[in-house]
Design a protein around this motif. Structure first.
Motif, PDB file in Angstrom:
ATOM      1  N   HIS A 125       4.705  -0.344  12.503  1.00 46.84           N
ATOM      2  CA  HIS A 125       4.535  -1.110  11.262  1.00 46.84           C
ATOM      3  C   HIS A 125       3.052  -1.422  11.028  1.00 46.84           C
ATOM      4  O   HIS A 125       2.555  -1.302   9.903  1.00 46.84           O
ATOM      5  N   GLU A 126       2.345  -1.801  12.082  1.00 47.96           N
ATOM      6  CA  GLU A 126       0.910  -2.089  11.964  1.00 47.96           C
ATOM      7  C   GLU A 126       0.126  -0.834  11.553  1.00 47.96           C
ATOM      8  O   GLU A 126      -0.762  -0.892  10.702  1.00 47.96           O
TER       9      GLU A 126
ATOM     10  N   ASN B 154       0.757  -0.069   7.918  1.00 50.18           N
ATOM     11  CA  ASN B 154      -0.032  -0.957   7.058  1.00 50.18           C
ATOM     12  C   ASN B 154      -1.488  -0.506   6.989  1.00 50.18           C
ATOM     13  O   ASN B 154      -2.111  -0.564   5.925  1.00 50.18           O
TER      14      ASN B 154
ATOM     15  N   ARG C 117      -1.524   2.460   4.694  1.00 50.97           N
ATOM     16  CA  ARG C 117      -1.389   2.057   3.287  1.00 50.97           C
ATOM     17  C   ARG C 117      -2.694   1.484   2.753  1.00 50.97           C
ATOM     18  O   ARG C 117      -3.068   1.731   1.599  1.00 50.97           O
TER      19      ARG C 117
END
Length: 148
Positions: free
Chosen positions: A104-105, A108, A111
Motif C-alpha cells: 500500500h505504501e 501511494n 500514485r
C-alpha cells in the motif's frame, strides 16, 4: 500530417510513455522487492493465496525461482505459507499484514509519482484521455471475444 502518420506518431509516443512509466514503477518496487519478488507480491495481492506452481506458471518463471524469492519474502515477514486443511502437502503463499501495508505504501508512492508525471494535464484533457483509454480497452475486449 495524415491519419496514418498521426497514428504512427501516437504509437511511438504511447510505447515511450509505457516504457518510461513502467520503469518508474519498477524502480519504486525494486527498492523493497527486487526481481521476481515484486511480481510475486503483486500477484498475491491481486489473486489472493496461490500455490507456488500457480505463481511459477503465472509469472513464467521456474518453481525454483519462486521458492528462492518467496523464502526471502517469508524471512522478511511479507508473505506466509498456508497449509491446505484437506491436503497438508499443498502449500499456498499469501500476503501478511506487513506485506499488504508495504505494498500500500509503495502504491501511494507510485500514485504520487504519476501525479507529477501528469501534473500539467488539464482536467478536461484527463477526462478525454480516460474516455479514449476506456474505448481502446473495449475495442481490445471485443477483438479478444471475436478471436475466441
Amino acid at each position: 500530417m495524415d491519419r496514418q502518420d498521426r497514428l504512427q506518431n501516437f504509437e511511438a509516443l504511447f510505447w515511450q510513455l509505457s516504457r518510461d512509466v513502467e520503469h518508474l514503477w519498477k524502480d519504486i518496487y525494486a527498492k523493497t522487492f527486487p526481481g521476481s519478488q515484486s511480481r510475486i507480491m503483486y500477484l498475491l495481492e491481486q489473486s489472493g493465496p496461490m500455490k507456488m506452481s500457480e505463481l511459477a506458471n503465472s509469472l513464467h518463471i521456474t518453481a525454483g525461482a519462486v521458492t528462492t524469492a518467496s523464502n526471502i519474502l517469508i524471512e522478511n515477514g511479507y508473505i506466509s505459507r498456508l497449509r491446505n486443511e484437506e491436503d497438508r502437502r499443498v502449500v499456498h503463499l499469501d500476503l501478511t499484514e506487513k506485506g499488504s501495508r508495504i505494498l500500500h505504501e509503495l502504491q501511494n508512492e507510485g500514485r504520487a509519482m504519476m501525479k507529477l508525471v501528469f501534473t500539467d494535464i488539464t482536467d478536461a484533457d484527463l477526462q478525454t484521455m480516460t474516455t479514449i483509454y476506456q474505448q481502446a480497452i473495449a475495442n481490445i475486449e471485443h477483438l479478444q471475444k471475436r478471436n475466441q
